[in-house]
Write a protein that holds these residues in place. Structure first.
Motif, PDB file in Angstrom:
ATOM      1  N   THR A  62     -26.293 -14.016 -25.402  1.00  0.00           N
ATOM      2  CA  THR A  62     -25.677 -13.084 -24.458  1.00  0.00           C
ATOM      3  C   THR A  62     -24.181 -13.332 -24.267  1.00  0.00           C
ATOM      4  O   THR A  62     -23.573 -12.761 -23.369  1.00  0.00           O
ATOM      5  CB  THR A  62     -26.369 -13.172 -23.069  1.00  0.00           C
ATOM      6  N   ASP A  78     -19.466 -12.259 -21.483  1.00  0.00           N
ATOM      7  CA  ASP A  78     -20.876 -11.907 -21.622  1.00  0.00           C
ATOM      8  C   ASP A  78     -21.002 -10.626 -22.428  1.00  0.00           C
ATOM      9  O   ASP A  78     -20.333  -9.636 -22.129  1.00  0.00           O
ATOM     10  CB  ASP A  78     -21.507 -11.696 -20.244  1.00  0.00           C
ATOM     11  N   CYS A  80     -22.694  -7.157 -23.612  1.00  0.00           N
ATOM     12  CA  CYS A  80     -23.323  -6.136 -22.763  1.00  0.00           C
ATOM     13  C   CYS A  80     -24.837  -6.100 -22.967  1.00  0.00           C
ATOM     14  O   CYS A  80     -25.566  -5.704 -22.072  1.00  0.00           O
ATOM     15  CB  CYS A  80     -22.687  -4.764 -22.989  1.00  0.00           C
ATOM     16  N   LYS A  81     -25.324  -6.533 -24.132  1.00  0.00           N
ATOM     17  CA  LYS A  81     -26.761  -6.590 -24.416  1.00  0.00           C
ATOM     18  C   LYS A  81     -27.036  -7.850 -25.238  1.00  0.00           C
ATOM     19  O   LYS A  81     -26.132  -8.476 -25.777  1.00  0.00           O
ATOM     20  CB  LYS A  81     -27.211  -5.366 -25.240  1.00  0.00           C
ATOM     21  N   TRP A 111     -24.544   0.627 -27.540  1.00  0.00           N
ATOM     22  CA  TRP A 111     -23.806  -0.217 -26.595  1.00  0.00           C
ATOM     23  C   TRP A 111     -22.641   0.576 -26.023  1.00  0.00           C
ATOM     24  O   TRP A 111     -21.965   1.309 -26.744  1.00  0.00           O
ATOM     25  CB  TRP A 111     -23.260  -1.451 -27.303  1.00  0.00           C
ATOM     26  N   GLN A 116     -19.146  -7.255 -21.282  1.00  0.00           N
ATOM     27  CA  GLN A 116     -19.440  -6.520 -20.049  1.00  0.00           C
ATOM     28  C   GLN A 116     -18.194  -6.140 -19.254  1.00  0.00           C
ATOM     29  O   GLN A 116     -18.166  -5.094 -18.626  1.00  0.00           O
ATOM     30  CB  GLN A 116     -20.369  -7.353 -19.150  1.00  0.00           C
ATOM     31  N   HIS A 117     -17.170  -6.987 -19.284  1.00  0.00           N
ATOM     32  CA  HIS A 117     -15.989  -6.718 -18.449  1.00  0.00           C
ATOM     33  C   HIS A 117     -14.969  -5.801 -19.127  1.00  0.00           C
ATOM     34  O   HIS A 117     -13.927  -5.510 -18.551  1.00  0.00           O
ATOM     35  CB  HIS A 117     -15.319  -8.034 -18.009  1.00  0.00           C
ATOM     36  N   LYS A 120     -15.839   0.874 -20.966  1.00  0.00           N
ATOM     37  CA  LYS A 120     -17.028   1.433 -21.614  1.00  0.00           C
ATOM     38  C   LYS A 120     -16.690   2.711 -22.371  1.00  0.00           C
ATOM     39  O   LYS A 120     -15.752   3.408 -22.027  1.00  0.00           O
ATOM     40  CB  LYS A 120     -18.100   1.748 -20.561  1.00  0.00           C
TER      41      LYS A 120
END
Length: 188
Positions: A62, A78, A80-81, A111, A116-117, A120
Protein backbone atom coordinates in the motif's frame (compact mmCIF):
# COMPACT_ATOMS: atom_id res chain seq x y z
CA UNK A 1 -31.28 27.14 -29.11
CA UNK A 2 -33.33 24.58 -27.13
CA UNK A 3 -32.83 24.00 -23.41
CA UNK A 4 -31.23 20.61 -24.16
CA UNK A 5 -28.73 22.18 -26.60
CA UNK A 6 -27.97 24.92 -24.06
CA UNK A 7 -27.47 22.31 -21.28
CA UNK A 8 -25.23 20.23 -23.59
CA UNK A 9 -23.08 23.29 -24.42
CA UNK A 10 -22.76 24.13 -20.70
CA UNK A 11 -21.86 20.50 -19.92
CA UNK A 12 -19.25 20.47 -22.71
CA UNK A 13 -17.73 23.70 -21.34
CA UNK A 14 -17.61 22.22 -17.81
CA UNK A 15 -16.08 18.99 -19.14
CA UNK A 16 -13.45 20.96 -21.09
CA UNK A 17 -12.59 23.05 -17.99
CA UNK A 18 -12.39 19.88 -15.85
CA UNK A 19 -10.10 18.22 -18.42
CA UNK A 20 -7.81 21.26 -18.55
CA UNK A 21 -7.64 21.48 -14.74
CA UNK A 22 -6.97 17.74 -14.51
CA UNK A 23 -4.21 17.94 -17.16
CA UNK A 24 -2.52 20.83 -15.31
CA UNK A 25 -2.70 18.98 -11.98
CA UNK A 26 -1.28 15.80 -13.52
CA UNK A 27 1.47 17.72 -15.39
CA UNK A 28 2.59 19.28 -12.08
CA UNK A 29 3.28 15.86 -10.52
CA UNK A 30 6.94 14.76 -10.27
CA UNK A 31 6.12 11.70 -12.43
CA UNK A 32 3.95 10.56 -15.34
CA UNK A 33 1.58 7.62 -15.04
CA UNK A 34 -0.75 5.51 -17.15
CA UNK A 35 -2.99 2.60 -16.33
CA UNK A 36 -4.93 -0.31 -17.69
CA UNK A 37 -7.53 -2.21 -15.71
CA UNK A 38 -4.91 -4.56 -14.22
CA UNK A 39 -1.80 -2.42 -13.94
CA UNK A 40 -0.26 1.01 -13.42
CA UNK A 41 2.96 2.23 -15.05
CA UNK A 42 4.83 5.19 -13.59
CA UNK A 43 7.81 7.09 -15.02
CA UNK A 44 9.85 9.12 -12.52
CA UNK A 45 12.50 11.42 -14.06
CA UNK A 46 15.85 11.40 -12.22
CA UNK A 47 19.07 13.36 -12.89
CA UNK A 48 20.87 12.20 -16.05
CA UNK A 49 23.64 9.74 -15.20
CA UNK A 50 21.81 8.23 -12.21
CA UNK A 51 22.81 4.63 -11.50
CA UNK A 52 20.72 1.90 -9.90
CA UNK A 53 22.91 1.97 -6.78
CA UNK A 54 22.09 5.71 -6.36
CA UNK A 55 18.38 4.93 -5.98
CA UNK A 56 16.14 3.98 -3.07
CA UNK A 57 12.93 2.41 -4.40
CA UNK A 58 10.43 0.83 -2.01
CA UNK A 59 7.37 -0.93 -3.42
CA UNK A 60 4.98 -2.20 -0.75
CA UNK A 61 1.39 -3.47 -0.80
CA UNK A 62 0.00 0.00 0.00
CA UNK A 63 3.04 2.32 -0.17
CA UNK A 64 5.51 3.59 -2.76
CA UNK A 65 8.70 5.57 -2.39
CA UNK A 66 11.25 6.58 -5.03
CA UNK A 67 14.27 8.76 -4.45
CA UNK A 68 18.02 9.25 -4.53
CA UNK A 69 20.10 8.04 -1.58
CA UNK A 70 20.76 10.81 0.94
CA UNK A 71 17.99 13.06 -0.42
CA UNK A 72 14.28 13.60 0.16
CA UNK A 73 12.20 11.08 -1.84
CA UNK A 74 10.98 12.30 -5.25
CA UNK A 75 7.68 10.58 -4.54
CA UNK A 76 6.52 8.88 -1.36
CA UNK A 77 3.17 8.04 0.15
CA UNK A 78 0.23 5.68 0.43
CA UNK A 79 -0.97 4.10 -2.81
CA UNK A 80 -4.64 4.74 -3.57
CA UNK A 81 -5.26 0.96 -3.84
CA UNK A 82 -3.43 -2.26 -2.98
CA UNK A 83 -0.90 -3.84 -5.34
CA UNK A 84 0.67 -7.28 -5.76
CA UNK A 85 4.22 -6.60 -4.56
CA UNK A 86 5.68 -9.85 -5.97
CA UNK A 87 4.43 -8.96 -9.49
CA UNK A 88 5.47 -5.30 -9.36
CA UNK A 89 8.88 -4.15 -10.63
CA UNK A 90 11.11 -1.15 -11.25
CA UNK A 91 13.93 -0.48 -13.70
CA UNK A 92 16.25 2.41 -14.49
CA UNK A 93 16.04 3.51 -18.14
CA UNK A 94 18.84 5.42 -19.89
CA UNK A 95 20.18 6.54 -16.49
CA UNK A 96 17.50 9.25 -16.45
CA UNK A 97 14.14 7.75 -15.48
CA UNK A 98 12.81 5.09 -13.14
CA UNK A 99 10.07 2.96 -14.70
CA UNK A 100 7.75 1.38 -12.13
CA UNK A 101 5.23 -1.30 -13.02
CA UNK A 102 2.53 -2.01 -10.42
CA UNK A 103 0.12 -4.95 -10.66
CA UNK A 104 -3.27 -4.08 -9.17
CA UNK A 105 -4.89 -6.46 -6.68
CA UNK A 106 -8.33 -5.45 -8.02
CA UNK A 107 -8.06 -5.76 -11.80
CA UNK A 108 -11.62 -4.47 -12.36
CA UNK A 109 -11.08 -0.97 -10.99
CA UNK A 110 -9.62 2.25 -12.39
CA UNK A 111 -7.36 4.25 -10.07
CA UNK A 112 -8.16 7.93 -9.48
CA UNK A 113 -4.55 8.67 -8.57
CA UNK A 114 -1.31 6.85 -7.71
CA UNK A 115 -0.70 8.29 -4.25
CA UNK A 116 -3.68 9.14 -2.07
CA UNK A 117 -2.55 12.73 -1.43
CA UNK A 118 -2.16 13.57 -5.14
CA UNK A 119 -4.87 15.11 -7.38
CA UNK A 120 -7.48 12.71 -8.73
CA UNK A 121 -8.56 12.05 -12.29
CA UNK A 122 -12.17 11.43 -13.35
CA UNK A 123 -12.21 7.69 -13.96
CA UNK A 124 -15.62 7.92 -15.68
CA UNK A 125 -13.90 9.43 -18.71
CA UNK A 126 -11.26 6.72 -19.16
CA UNK A 127 -11.39 5.10 -22.58
CA UNK A 128 -9.32 1.90 -22.53
CA UNK A 129 -7.41 1.04 -25.68
CA UNK A 130 -9.52 -1.19 -27.90
CA UNK A 131 -6.63 -3.58 -28.46
CA UNK A 132 -6.39 -4.14 -24.71
CA UNK A 133 -10.17 -4.48 -24.44
CA UNK A 134 -10.08 -7.17 -27.11
CA UNK A 135 -7.46 -9.08 -25.10
CA UNK A 136 -10.01 -9.70 -22.34
CA UNK A 137 -12.06 -12.89 -22.26
CA UNK A 138 -15.65 -12.54 -23.51
CA UNK A 139 -17.32 -12.31 -20.11
CA UNK A 140 -14.85 -9.73 -18.71
CA UNK A 141 -14.93 -7.70 -21.92
CA UNK A 142 -18.73 -7.64 -21.84
CA UNK A 143 -18.63 -6.47 -18.22
CA UNK A 144 -16.12 -3.69 -19.01
CA UNK A 145 -18.10 -2.52 -22.05
CA UNK A 146 -21.31 -2.50 -19.97
CA UNK A 147 -19.57 -0.48 -17.22
CA UNK A 148 -18.27 2.01 -19.80
CA UNK A 149 -21.70 2.33 -21.44
CA UNK A 150 -23.48 2.75 -18.08
CA UNK A 151 -20.94 5.38 -16.92
CA UNK A 152 -21.40 7.32 -20.16
CA UNK A 153 -25.21 7.06 -19.92
CA UNK A 154 -25.23 8.24 -16.28
CA UNK A 155 -22.91 11.12 -17.22
CA UNK A 156 -25.37 12.15 -19.95
CA UNK A 157 -28.38 11.71 -17.65
CA UNK A 158 -29.69 8.82 -19.76
CA UNK A 159 -30.88 5.36 -18.62
CA UNK A 160 -28.29 2.62 -17.94
CA UNK A 161 -28.38 -0.74 -19.75
CA UNK A 162 -30.32 -2.34 -16.86
CA UNK A 163 -32.87 0.49 -16.89
CA UNK A 164 -33.20 0.18 -20.68
CA UNK A 165 -33.84 -3.59 -20.33
CA UNK A 166 -36.57 -2.93 -17.73
CA UNK A 167 -38.19 -0.32 -19.99
CA UNK A 168 -38.08 -2.73 -22.96
CA UNK A 169 -39.58 -5.57 -20.87
CA UNK A 170 -42.38 -3.25 -19.70
CA UNK A 171 -43.09 -2.15 -23.31
CA UNK A 172 -43.35 -5.81 -24.41
CA UNK A 173 -45.62 -6.63 -21.49
CA UNK A 174 -47.81 -3.58 -22.25
CA UNK A 175 -48.06 -4.62 -25.91
CA UNK A 176 -49.05 -8.15 -24.88
CA UNK A 177 -51.66 -6.84 -22.39
CA UNK A 178 -53.37 -3.78 -23.91
CA UNK A 179 -56.33 -4.25 -21.55
CA UNK A 180 -54.21 -3.26 -18.48
CA UNK A 181 -53.72 0.38 -17.40
CA UNK A 182 -50.03 1.23 -16.92
CA UNK A 183 -50.46 4.98 -16.52
CA UNK A 184 -49.40 4.89 -12.85
CA UNK A 185 -46.63 2.28 -13.25
CA UNK A 186 -43.20 3.18 -11.91
CA UNK A 187 -39.95 1.61 -13.00
CA UNK A 188 -37.30 1.37 -10.30
Amino acid sequence: MSDDEHDNKEQEARDRADREREQKEQAALPYRWAQELGEVDITVPVPKGTRGRDLLVAIQKTKLSVGLKGKEPIIAGDLCKEIKVEESTWTLEDQQSVLIHLEKVNKQEWWENVLQHHPKIDTRKIQPENSKLSDLDGETRGLVEKMMFDNQQRHLGKPTSDELKKMEALKKFQAAHPELDFSKAKIS
